[in-house]
Design a protein around this motif. Sequence first.
Motif, PDB file in Angstrom:
ATOM      1  N   VAL A  80     -64.024  87.519  23.265  1.00  8.63           N
ATOM      2  CA  VAL A  80     -64.100  86.069  23.133  1.00  8.63           C
ATOM      3  C   VAL A  80     -65.566  85.744  22.894  1.00  8.63           C
ATOM      4  CG1 VAL A  80     -62.094  85.626  24.593  1.00  8.63           C
ATOM      5  CG2 VAL A  80     -64.376  85.692  25.618  1.00  8.63           C
ATOM      6  N   TYR A  81     -65.814  84.630  22.231  1.00  9.85           N
ATOM      7  CA  TYR A  81     -67.219  84.322  21.928  1.00  9.85           C
ATOM      8  C   TYR A  81     -67.448  82.841  21.742  1.00  9.85           C
ATOM      9  CZ  TYR A  81     -66.195  83.553  16.932  1.00  9.85           C
ATOM     10  OH  TYR A  81     -65.724  83.061  15.738  1.00  9.85           O
ATOM     11  N   TYR A  82     -68.738  82.483  21.861  1.00  9.96           N
ATOM     12  CA  TYR A  82     -69.180  81.139  21.497  1.00  9.96           C
ATOM     13  C   TYR A  82     -70.338  81.265  20.528  1.00  9.96           C
ATOM     14  CZ  TYR A  82     -71.452  76.638  21.422  1.00  9.96           C
ATOM     15  OH  TYR A  82     -72.020  75.478  20.986  1.00  9.96           O
TER      16      TYR A  82
ATOM     17  N   ARG B  94     -61.162  95.516  29.120  1.00 10.80           N
ATOM     18  CA  ARG B  94     -61.707  94.305  29.738  1.00 10.80           C
ATOM     19  C   ARG B  94     -62.049  93.268  28.670  1.00 10.80           C
ATOM     20  NH1 ARG B  94     -62.852  94.748  35.325  1.00 10.80           N
ATOM     21  NH2 ARG B  94     -61.776  96.636  36.025  1.00 10.80           N
ATOM     22  N   VAL B  95     -62.313  92.051  29.121  1.00 10.07           N
ATOM     23  CA  VAL B  95     -62.674  90.969  28.212  1.00 10.07           C
ATOM     24  C   VAL B  95     -64.196  90.883  28.130  1.00 10.07           C
ATOM     25  CG1 VAL B  95     -62.539  88.498  27.736  1.00 10.07           C
ATOM     26  CG2 VAL B  95     -60.581  89.691  28.737  1.00 10.07           C
ATOM     27  N   LEU B  96     -64.720  91.016  26.911  1.00 10.11           N
ATOM     28  CA  LEU B  96     -66.151  90.885  26.672  1.00 10.11           C
ATOM     29  C   LEU B  96     -66.422  89.514  26.067  1.00 10.11           C
ATOM     30  CD1 LEU B  96     -69.066  91.964  26.425  1.00 10.11           C
ATOM     31  CD2 LEU B  96     -68.418  92.908  24.194  1.00 10.11           C
ATOM     32  N   GLY B  97     -67.297  88.769  26.692  1.00 13.47           N
ATOM     33  CA  GLY B  97     -67.690  87.470  26.179  1.00 13.47           C
ATOM     34  C   GLY B  97     -69.045  87.560  25.499  1.00 13.47           C
ATOM     35  N   ILE B  98     -69.085  87.197  24.236  1.00 18.08           N
ATOM     36  CA  ILE B  98     -70.324  87.229  23.467  1.00 18.08           C
ATOM     37  C   ILE B  98     -70.849  85.797  23.339  1.00 18.08           C
ATOM     38  CG2 ILE B  98     -71.367  87.758  21.233  1.00 18.08           C
ATOM     39  CD1 ILE B  98     -70.540  90.282  22.538  1.00 18.08           C
ATOM     40  N   VAL B  99     -72.066  85.577  23.771  1.00 20.51           N
ATOM     41  CA  VAL B  99     -72.716  84.275  23.587  1.00 20.51           C
ATOM     42  C   VAL B  99     -73.746  84.448  22.478  1.00 20.51           C
ATOM     43  CG1 VAL B  99     -74.060  82.427  24.657  1.00 20.51           C
ATOM     44  CG2 VAL B  99     -72.344  83.682  26.002  1.00 20.51           C
TER      45      VAL B  99
ATOM     46  N   ALA C  94     -67.070  89.239  40.450  1.00 23.04           N
ATOM     47  CA  ALA C  94     -66.607  90.490  39.844  1.00 23.04           C
ATOM     48  C   ALA C  94     -67.141  90.658  38.431  1.00 23.04           C
ATOM     49  CB  ALA C  94     -65.085  90.545  39.827  1.00 23.04           C
ATOM     50  N   GLY C  95     -67.841  89.655  37.926  1.00 17.48           N
ATOM     51  CA  GLY C  95     -68.313  89.682  36.543  1.00 17.48           C
ATOM     52  C   GLY C  95     -69.689  90.293  36.384  1.00 17.48           C
ATOM     53  N   MET C  96     -70.012  90.639  35.147  1.00 18.45           N
ATOM     54  CA  MET C  96     -71.295  91.255  34.841  1.00 18.45           C
ATOM     55  C   MET C  96     -71.970  90.511  33.699  1.00 18.45           C
ATOM     56  SD  MET C  96     -70.385  95.334  35.064  1.00 18.45           S
ATOM     57  CE  MET C  96     -68.610  95.362  34.966  1.00 18.45           C
TER      58      MET C  96
ATOM     59  N   CYS D  72     -66.973  76.392  24.034  1.00 16.70           N
ATOM     60  CA  CYS D  72     -68.267  76.212  24.698  1.00 16.70           C
ATOM     61  C   CYS D  72     -68.641  77.480  25.455  1.00 16.70           C
ATOM     62  CB  CYS D  72     -68.227  75.017  25.650  1.00 16.70           C
ATOM     63  SG  CYS D  72     -67.012  75.182  26.983  1.00 16.70           S
ATOM     64  N   ILE D  73     -69.898  77.546  25.861  1.00 19.85           N
ATOM     65  CA  ILE D  73     -70.382  78.695  26.622  1.00 19.85           C
ATOM     66  C   ILE D  73     -69.615  78.829  27.933  1.00 19.85           C
ATOM     67  CG2 ILE D  73     -72.364  79.632  27.875  1.00 19.85           C
ATOM     68  CD1 ILE D  73     -74.163  78.483  25.699  1.00 19.85           C
ATOM     69  N   ASP D  74     -69.395  77.717  28.605  1.00 15.82           N
ATOM     70  CA  ASP D  74     -68.701  77.768  29.890  1.00 15.82           C
ATOM     71  C   ASP D  74     -67.345  78.453  29.769  1.00 15.82           C
ATOM     72  OD1 ASP D  74     -70.863  76.326  30.754  1.00 15.82           O
ATOM     73  OD2 ASP D  74     -69.722  74.638  31.547  1.00 15.82           O
ATOM     74  N   ALA D  75     -66.620  78.151  28.704  1.00 18.16           N
ATOM     75  CA  ALA D  75     -65.297  78.744  28.516  1.00 18.16           C
ATOM     76  C   ALA D  75     -65.388  80.257  28.364  1.00 18.16           C
ATOM     77  CB  ALA D  75     -64.618  78.126  27.299  1.00 18.16           C
ATOM     78  N   VAL D  76     -66.418  80.732  27.674  1.00 19.14           N
ATOM     79  CA  VAL D  76     -66.619  82.169  27.509  1.00 19.14           C
ATOM     80  C   VAL D  76     -66.923  82.819  28.856  1.00 19.14           C
ATOM     81  CG1 VAL D  76     -68.131  83.936  26.508  1.00 19.14           C
ATOM     82  CG2 VAL D  76     -67.348  82.023  25.105  1.00 19.14           C
ATOM     83  N   LEU D  77     -67.791  82.186  29.644  1.00 15.95           N
ATOM     84  CA  LEU D  77     -68.170  82.756  30.934  1.00 15.95           C
ATOM     85  C   LEU D  77     -66.972  82.844  31.873  1.00 15.95           C
ATOM     86  CD1 LEU D  77     -71.603  80.988  31.623  1.00 15.95           C
ATOM     87  CD2 LEU D  77     -71.101  82.985  30.205  1.00 15.95           C
ATOM     88  N   GLU D  78     -66.105  81.853  31.816  1.00 14.61           N
ATOM     89  CA  GLU D  78     -64.925  81.843  32.680  1.00 14.61           C
ATOM     90  C   GLU D  78     -63.899  82.875  32.239  1.00 14.61           C
ATOM     91  OE1 GLU D  78     -64.640  77.264  34.291  1.00 14.61           O
ATOM     92  OE2 GLU D  78     -64.001  77.673  32.227  1.00 14.61           O
ATOM     93  N   ALA D  79     -63.813  83.129  30.941  1.00 11.54           N
ATOM     94  CA  ALA D  79     -62.775  84.029  30.424  1.00 11.54           C
ATOM     95  C   ALA D  79     -63.158  85.498  30.494  1.00 11.54           C
ATOM     96  CB  ALA D  79     -62.459  83.660  28.971  1.00 11.54           C
TER      97      ALA D  79
END
Length: 322
Positions: A175-177, A148-153, A233-235, A197-204
């Motif tokens: 992916v990260y911001y 899965r894709v993990l987004g790090i903020v 579907a996101g967490m 940006c943060i939004d891009a991470v949340l969407e990806a």
Amino acid sequence: MARPQILLTRRWPAAVERRLAESYDATLNAEDRPMSPTEIGAALRTFDAVCPTVSDALPAEVFAGVPRGRMLGNYGVGVNHIDLDAARAAEVVVSNTPGCLTDCTADLALTLMLMLARRAGEGERELRAGRWTGWRPTHLIGTRIGGRVLGIVGMGRIGRATARRAEAGFGMKIVYYNRSLPPAEEMAGLDATRLDCIDAVLEAADIVSLHIPGGGSNRHVIDARRLSLIGPAGMLINTARGDVVDQAALIAALAEGRLGGAGLDVYDGEPSVPAALTLMENAVLLPHLGSATDRTREAMGMMVVDNLDAFFSGRDLPNRVA
């Protein structure tokens, strides 16, 4: 010559308390009773140094009338519970404890991901309540985090440690911001894509993990709009600070199915946790355990003492923040 007078606002690991008692006139909180801001302010006017924790509130009024030459040895990395501008104005030195809790907090972020994805909290509650009727093919079906894709903020120490664990252990794509570009040597060996940006991470991302400081412009940086970007579907995982998430918006998103789930170790206004949040089956809730291992908590305390030693010997503090 009289030894400096030190006050601890809570109980600390025994080894650290012993070291403090050997070097200082240390007043310990044997009952481990939380102290109010008024009490901490009074202590700062009496003691040479006060050692608060991240659960203590130190607003501006705490520093009124405090003599110069005082120190706050903060037990924890985060300092958003301290009005640093007021501390500077009162010429109170503030230190923290970075680095030593990185691995433990990253471990806990992965723990929350796994518990949430595999519905472990729900399963344990069901079993303890005597409601489990046995194995069956459709029971508590969760999801795998592998691939899965993990987004790090926030790609600081803890963000990087979390990303490395997720990539190496579970083959997650990262992916990260981060506001600034992390140094290349600190990102070496980590295959992570920086987004704008943060939004891009949340969407990806399939799973978003927060690793940013609390307070200031970060307060409620994850609001209703941004929760909607993570999607049904996101967490969301938060081991950072409770106030970076709009808690009311989070509860609404979970209740209405606009967010798949949340794994939380921190809360806005803790130790108070909204009853509505505790009733959410799609939430895993832990009581601020990020640094809660014996070695880490002892190392944090020893780092505070190192800063105290530097302060009272006239040396530069290793971990000064104000």
